[in-house]
Design a protein around this motif. Structure first.
Motif, PDB file in Angstrom:
ATOM      1  N   LEU A   1       0.794  -1.230   0.000  1.00 42.04           N
ATOM      2  CA  LEU A   1       0.000   0.000   0.000  1.00 42.04           C
ATOM      3  C   LEU A   1       0.826   1.280   0.000  1.00 42.04           C
ATOM      4  N   LEU A   2       2.141   1.163   0.076  1.00 42.10           N
ATOM      5  CA  LEU A   2       2.987   2.363   0.069  1.00 42.10           C
ATOM      6  C   LEU A   2       2.737   3.265  -1.143  1.00 42.10           C
ATOM      7  N   PRO A   3       2.512   2.719  -2.338  1.00 41.90           N
ATOM      8  CA  PRO A   3       2.249   3.599  -3.480  1.00 41.90           C
ATOM      9  C   PRO A   3       0.947   4.403  -3.353  1.00 41.90           C
ATOM     10  N   CYS A   4       0.119   4.051  -2.384  1.00 36.14           N
ATOM     11  CA  CYS A   4      -1.157   4.743  -2.184  1.00 36.14           C
ATOM     12  C   CYS A   4      -1.034   5.917  -1.211  1.00 36.14           C
ATOM     13  N   LEU A   5       0.102   6.040  -0.560  1.00 35.78           N
ATOM     14  CA  LEU A   5       0.264   6.998   0.524  1.00 35.78           C
ATOM     15  C   LEU A   5      -0.033   8.439   0.109  1.00 35.78           C
ATOM     16  N   ASN A   6       0.497   8.886  -1.014  1.00 32.04           N
ATOM     17  CA  ASN A   6       0.255  10.265  -1.448  1.00 32.04           C
ATOM     18  C   ASN A   6      -1.221  10.511  -1.726  1.00 32.04           C
TER      19      ASN A   6
ATOM     20  N   GLY B   1      -2.081  -1.393  -8.433  1.00 32.82           N
ATOM     21  CA  GLY B   1      -1.287  -2.609  -8.580  1.00 32.82           C
ATOM     22  C   GLY B   1      -0.913  -3.201  -7.230  1.00 32.82           C
ATOM     23  N   GLY B   2      -0.587  -2.342  -6.284  1.00 26.52           N
ATOM     24  CA  GLY B   2      -0.249  -2.802  -4.943  1.00 26.52           C
ATOM     25  C   GLY B   2      -1.452  -3.407  -4.236  1.00 26.52           C
TER      26      GLY B   2
ATOM     27  N   ASN C   1      -5.554  -7.009   9.711  1.00 28.85           N
ATOM     28  CA  ASN C   1      -4.965  -6.416  10.920  1.00 28.85           C
ATOM     29  C   ASN C   1      -3.942  -5.344  10.581  1.00 28.85           C
ATOM     30  N   CYS C   2      -3.189  -5.563   9.531  1.00 30.98           N
ATOM     31  CA  CYS C   2      -2.212  -4.569   9.084  1.00 30.98           C
ATOM     32  C   CYS C   2      -2.936  -3.297   8.634  1.00 30.98           C
ATOM     33  N   GLU C   3      -3.964  -3.464   7.827  1.00 32.15           N
ATOM     34  CA  GLU C   3      -4.712  -2.314   7.324  1.00 32.15           C
ATOM     35  C   GLU C   3      -5.479  -1.622   8.442  1.00 32.15           C
ATOM     36  N   LYS C   4      -5.971  -2.404   9.394  1.00 27.59           N
ATOM     37  CA  LYS C   4      -6.668  -1.824  10.543  1.00 27.59           C
ATOM     38  C   LYS C   4      -5.711  -0.928  11.331  1.00 27.59           C
ATOM     39  N   SER C   5      -4.499  -1.400  11.566  1.00 25.72           N
ATOM     40  CA  SER C   5      -3.533  -0.594  12.325  1.00 25.72           C
ATOM     41  C   SER C   5      -3.175   0.679  11.566  1.00 25.72           C
TER      42      SER C   5
END
Length: 86
Positions: free
Chosen positions: A5-10, A24-25, A44-48
């Motif tokens: 999900l890093l490419p979604c950060l911006n 893609g991610g 759980n990762c996405e929840k955090s």
């Protein structure tokens, strides 16, 4: 899992157009989560991650599956019970 999900950060922080590498991610994350345990770990990762987002950022991240044409077995939410994900 977060690396998908890093490419979604911006996009999550600022809005605008969803980058293709973000979609893609997200697709890669769904494809990598083949088992119930994998899906629960991803949840759980996405929840955090969702717990640290502002309301605007949370609204943007919740739109990602639709904007990317990806189906998730759960929503991005700080209140989701990941033990219920199958």
């Amino acid at each position: 899992m977060k690396s998908y999900l890093l490419p979604c950060l911006n996009y999550v922080r600022s809005g605008g157009d969803v980058p293709s590498d973000c979609c893609g991610g997200l697709t890669g994350l769904v494809n990598a989560a083949r088992t119930t345990d994998d899906r629960r770990a991803a949840c759980n990762c996405e929840k955090s991650m969702a717990e640290n987002l502002s309301n605007d950022e949370l609204n943007r991240i919740e739109t990602l599956p639709d904007k990317c044409g990806v189906t998730l077995p759960y929503n991005f939410s700080p209140s989701i019970d990941c033990s219920q994900v199958n």
